[in-house]
Design a protein around this motif. Structure first.
Motif, PDB file in Angstrom:
ATOM      1  N   GLN A 267      24.381 -40.302 -39.296  1.00 10.05           N
ATOM      2  CA  GLN A 267      25.278 -41.383 -39.762  1.00 10.05           C
ATOM      3  C   GLN A 267      25.008 -42.399 -38.867  1.00 10.05           C
ATOM      4  OE1 GLN A 267      29.417 -40.397 -40.810  1.00 10.05           O
ATOM      5  NE2 GLN A 267      28.724 -38.327 -40.652  1.00 10.05           N
ATOM      6  N   ARG A 268      24.061 -42.385 -38.029  1.00  8.49           N
ATOM      7  CA  ARG A 268      23.693 -43.316 -36.939  1.00  8.49           C
ATOM      8  C   ARG A 268      24.888 -43.585 -36.020  1.00  8.49           C
ATOM      9  NH1 ARG A 268      20.209 -44.018 -40.619  1.00  8.49           N
ATOM     10  NH2 ARG A 268      18.114 -44.777 -40.531  1.00  8.49           N
ATOM     11  N   ASP A 269      25.728 -42.612 -35.597  1.00  8.93           N
ATOM     12  CA  ASP A 269      26.745 -42.940 -34.809  1.00  8.93           C
ATOM     13  C   ASP A 269      26.342 -42.173 -33.513  1.00  8.93           C
ATOM     14  OD1 ASP A 269      29.270 -43.058 -33.500  1.00  8.93           O
ATOM     15  OD2 ASP A 269      30.279 -41.849 -34.871  1.00  8.93           O
ATOM     16  N   SER A 270      25.614 -42.651 -32.731  1.00  3.19           N
ATOM     17  CA  SER A 270      25.426 -42.098 -31.286  1.00  3.19           C
ATOM     18  C   SER A 270      26.659 -42.098 -30.405  1.00  3.19           C
ATOM     19  CB  SER A 270      24.045 -42.441 -30.934  1.00  3.19           C
ATOM     20  OG  SER A 270      23.910 -43.915 -30.679  1.00  3.19           O
ATOM     21  N   LEU A 271      27.320 -43.228 -30.424  1.00  6.52           N
ATOM     22  CA  LEU A 271      28.385 -43.378 -29.473  1.00  6.52           C
ATOM     23  C   LEU A 271      29.410 -42.144 -29.546  1.00  6.52           C
ATOM     24  CD1 LEU A 271      29.644 -45.163 -27.395  1.00  6.52           C
ATOM     25  CD2 LEU A 271      30.819 -46.320 -29.273  1.00  6.52           C
ATOM     26  N   THR A 272      29.854 -41.396 -30.489  1.00  4.22           N
ATOM     27  CA  THR A 272      30.556 -40.436 -30.310  1.00  4.22           C
ATOM     28  C   THR A 272      29.804 -39.233 -29.779  1.00  4.22           C
ATOM     29  OG1 THR A 272      31.613 -41.243 -32.334  1.00  4.22           O
ATOM     30  CG2 THR A 272      31.955 -38.985 -31.848  1.00  4.22           C
ATOM     31  N   CYS A 273      28.602 -39.148 -30.047  1.00  3.52           N
ATOM     32  CA  CYS A 273      27.894 -37.987 -29.457  1.00  3.52           C
ATOM     33  C   CYS A 273      27.899 -38.218 -27.856  1.00  3.52           C
ATOM     34  CB  CYS A 273      26.497 -38.018 -29.768  1.00  3.52           C
ATOM     35  SG  CYS A 273      26.262 -37.496 -31.659  1.00  3.52           S
ATOM     36  N   LEU A 274      27.600 -39.557 -27.466  1.00  2.00           N
ATOM     37  CA  LEU A 274      27.578 -39.738 -26.009  1.00  2.00           C
ATOM     38  C   LEU A 274      28.899 -39.489 -25.321  1.00  2.00           C
ATOM     39  CD1 LEU A 274      26.316 -40.997 -23.587  1.00  2.00           C
ATOM     40  CD2 LEU A 274      27.076 -43.399 -24.470  1.00  2.00           C
ATOM     41  N   LEU A 275      29.963 -39.781 -26.131  1.00  2.00           N
ATOM     42  CA  LEU A 275      31.308 -39.656 -25.369  1.00  2.00           C
ATOM     43  C   LEU A 275      31.848 -38.219 -25.355  1.00  2.00           C
ATOM     44  CD1 LEU A 275      33.521 -42.525 -27.486  1.00  2.00           C
ATOM     45  CD2 LEU A 275      32.901 -42.410 -25.127  1.00  2.00           C
ATOM     46  N   SER A 276      31.253 -37.450 -26.634  1.00  2.00           N
ATOM     47  CA  SER A 276      31.323 -35.881 -26.361  1.00  2.00           C
ATOM     48  C   SER A 276      30.785 -35.439 -25.228  1.00  2.00           C
ATOM     49  CB  SER A 276      30.901 -35.500 -27.741  1.00  2.00           C
ATOM     50  OG  SER A 276      30.589 -33.993 -27.705  1.00  2.00           O
ATOM     51  N   VAL A 277      29.515 -35.733 -25.167  1.00  2.00           N
ATOM     52  CA  VAL A 277      28.692 -35.098 -24.040  1.00  2.00           C
ATOM     53  C   VAL A 277      29.442 -35.648 -22.691  1.00  2.00           C
ATOM     54  CG1 VAL A 277      26.534 -35.439 -22.935  1.00  2.00           C
ATOM     55  CG2 VAL A 277      26.718 -34.799 -25.053  1.00  2.00           C
ATOM     56  N   LEU A 278      29.710 -36.814 -22.348  1.00  5.50           N
ATOM     57  CA  LEU A 278      30.503 -37.319 -21.259  1.00  5.50           C
ATOM     58  C   LEU A 278      31.622 -36.602 -20.759  1.00  5.50           C
ATOM     59  CD1 LEU A 278      29.916 -41.264 -21.569  1.00  5.50           C
ATOM     60  CD2 LEU A 278      28.962 -39.567 -19.805  1.00  5.50           C
ATOM     61  N   ALA A 279      32.629 -36.354 -21.986  1.00  2.00           N
ATOM     62  CA  ALA A 279      33.773 -35.851 -21.894  1.00  2.00           C
ATOM     63  C   ALA A 279      33.483 -34.147 -21.476  1.00  2.00           C
ATOM     64  CB  ALA A 279      34.683 -35.794 -23.030  1.00  2.00           C
ATOM     65  N   ALA A 280      32.449 -33.581 -21.999  1.00  2.00           N
ATOM     66  CA  ALA A 280      32.387 -32.263 -21.673  1.00  2.00           C
ATOM     67  C   ALA A 280      31.728 -32.164 -20.397  1.00  2.00           C
ATOM     68  CB  ALA A 280      31.377 -31.356 -22.851  1.00  2.00           C
ATOM     69  N   SER A 281      30.710 -33.011 -20.138  1.00  2.00           N
ATOM     70  CA  SER A 281      30.160 -32.913 -18.532  1.00  2.00           C
ATOM     71  C   SER A 281      31.155 -33.222 -17.469  1.00  2.00           C
ATOM     72  CB  SER A 281      28.862 -33.748 -18.555  1.00  2.00           C
ATOM     73  OG  SER A 281      28.229 -33.652 -19.522  1.00  2.00           O
ATOM     74  N   SER A 282      31.759 -34.134 -17.770  1.00  2.00           N
ATOM     75  CA  SER A 282      32.910 -34.322 -16.726  1.00  2.00           C
ATOM     76  C   SER A 282      33.910 -33.485 -16.659  1.00  2.00           C
ATOM     77  CB  SER A 282      33.872 -35.610 -16.975  1.00  2.00           C
ATOM     78  OG  SER A 282      32.921 -36.760 -17.234  1.00  2.00           O
ATOM     79  N   PHE A 283      34.572 -32.856 -17.728  1.00  2.00           N
ATOM     80  CA  PHE A 283      35.255 -31.530 -17.587  1.00  2.00           C
ATOM     81  C   PHE A 283      34.628 -30.267 -16.878  1.00  2.00           C
ATOM     82  CE2 PHE A 283      37.788 -27.994 -19.358  1.00  2.00           C
ATOM     83  CZ  PHE A 283      39.001 -28.384 -19.154  1.00  2.00           C
ATOM     84  N   ASN A 284      33.459 -30.219 -17.078  1.00  2.00           N
ATOM     85  CA  ASN A 284      32.908 -29.026 -16.501  1.00  2.00           C
ATOM     86  C   ASN A 284      32.757 -29.115 -15.052  1.00  2.00           C
ATOM     87  OD1 ASN A 284      31.196 -26.951 -16.079  1.00  2.00           O
ATOM     88  ND2 ASN A 284      29.378 -27.551 -17.372  1.00  2.00           N
ATOM     89  N   ILE A 285      32.479 -30.381 -14.620  1.00  2.00           N
ATOM     90  CA  ILE A 285      32.062 -30.796 -13.235  1.00  2.00           C
ATOM     91  C   ILE A 285      33.558 -30.632 -12.518  1.00  2.00           C
ATOM     92  CG2 ILE A 285      31.816 -32.593 -11.385  1.00  2.00           C
ATOM     93  CD1 ILE A 285      29.651 -33.638 -13.474  1.00  2.00           C
ATOM     94  N   VAL A 286      34.477 -30.868 -13.117  1.00  2.00           N
ATOM     95  CA  VAL A 286      35.912 -30.906 -12.455  1.00  2.00           C
ATOM     96  C   VAL A 286      36.396 -29.437 -12.590  1.00  2.00           C
ATOM     97  CG1 VAL A 286      38.516 -31.352 -12.575  1.00  2.00           C
ATOM     98  CG2 VAL A 286      36.571 -33.112 -12.858  1.00  2.00           C
ATOM     99  N   GLY A 287      36.078 -28.811 -13.618  1.00  2.00           N
ATOM    100  CA  GLY A 287      36.590 -27.370 -13.662  1.00  2.00           C
ATOM    101  C   GLY A 287      35.666 -26.743 -12.673  1.00  2.00           C
ATOM    102  N   ASP A 288      34.340 -26.866 -12.474  1.00  2.00           N
ATOM    103  CA  ASP A 288      33.599 -26.035 -11.697  1.00  2.00           C
ATOM    104  C   ASP A 288      34.166 -26.548 -10.115  1.00  2.00           C
ATOM    105  OD1 ASP A 288      31.830 -25.045 -13.276  1.00  2.00           O
ATOM    106  OD2 ASP A 288      30.064 -26.655 -12.768  1.00  2.00           O
ATOM    107  N   ILE A 289      34.530 -27.528  -9.896  1.00  2.00           N
ATOM    108  CA  ILE A 289      35.080 -27.733  -8.467  1.00  2.00           C
ATOM    109  C   ILE A 289      36.378 -27.073  -8.235  1.00  2.00           C
ATOM    110  CG2 ILE A 289      36.026 -29.536  -6.846  1.00  2.00           C
ATOM    111  CD1 ILE A 289      33.894 -31.368  -8.252  1.00  2.00           C
ATOM    112  N   ILE A 290      37.243 -27.181  -9.211  1.00  2.00           N
ATOM    113  CA  ILE A 290      38.629 -26.459  -9.183  1.00  2.00           C
ATOM    114  C   ILE A 290      38.551 -24.903  -8.942  1.00  2.00           C
ATOM    115  CG2 ILE A 290      40.885 -26.064 -10.348  1.00  2.00           C
ATOM    116  CD1 ILE A 290      40.639 -29.004 -11.157  1.00  2.00           C
TER     117      ILE A 290
END
Length: 169
Positions: free
Chosen positions: A12-35
């Motif tokens: 559907q040419r919606d790459s922004l939602t994919c980007l936000l999804s990866v950013l949210a998952a990566s950020s959550f993963n990093i914070v989760g790893d640290i904690i």
């Protein structure tokens, strides 16, 4: 599931939602790893839990932002049993790709099967080189996926232009 959702959004040419999804998952993963690793001392188990939670968050973000139906022109998720004509069109596009993937996997299987018959040292050397080759051979995969998303609409447009040019002459 996230791969299918991302593919649908890219179609559907919606790459922004994919980007936000990866950013949210990566950020959550990093914070989760640290904690989980540092604060709770969970080690690899904590890293695994943080990764799993990040993947689920990615799926939720894709569903909420990409398929909530609030965007204009967005495709809503619905159950649909494909007709025979739809399956025939799908098989035309999928057939060559499926054949290529199956043949590639058979080659990988044959290479690894032959390598197990080598001596221990030779097999270890083969495995090291196989690992390097495996990493390098999958580098163009994102480009292949992008081509699969954008090529069909380009081909249809090019075919329409050719037909229009034939009509005008």
């Amino acid at each position: 599931v996230t791969m299918v959702l991302q593919s649908g959004l890219l179609a559907q040419r919606d790459s922004l939602t994919c980007l936000l999804s990866v950013l949210a998952a990566s950020s959550f993963n990093i914070v989760g790893d640290i904690i989980l690793i540092n604060s709770f001392g969970m080690g690899l188990v904590g890293a695994a839990w943080a990764t799993l939670a990040g993947n689920y968050l990615s799926c939720i973000v894709l569903l909420v932002l990409g398929y909530s139906g609030k965007k204009e022109g967005a495709v809503k998720l619905e159950k649909h049993i494909p007709s025979f004509a739809e399956m025939r069109l799908f098989s035309k596009a999928l057939g060559p790709q499926l054949l290529f993937s199956m043949l590639k996997n058979v080659c990988y299987l044959m290479l690894q099967s032959v390598a197990t018959q080598f001596s221990t040292a030779t097999c270890a050397a083969h495995q090291a080189l196989w690992s390097v080759w495996a990493v390098l051979s999958f580098c163009p995969t994102p480009l292949e996926q992008a081509a699969q998303v954008f090529l069909p609409s380009y081909l249809v447009t090019a075919q329409e232009e050719e037909e229009n040019a034939k009509r005008s002459t």
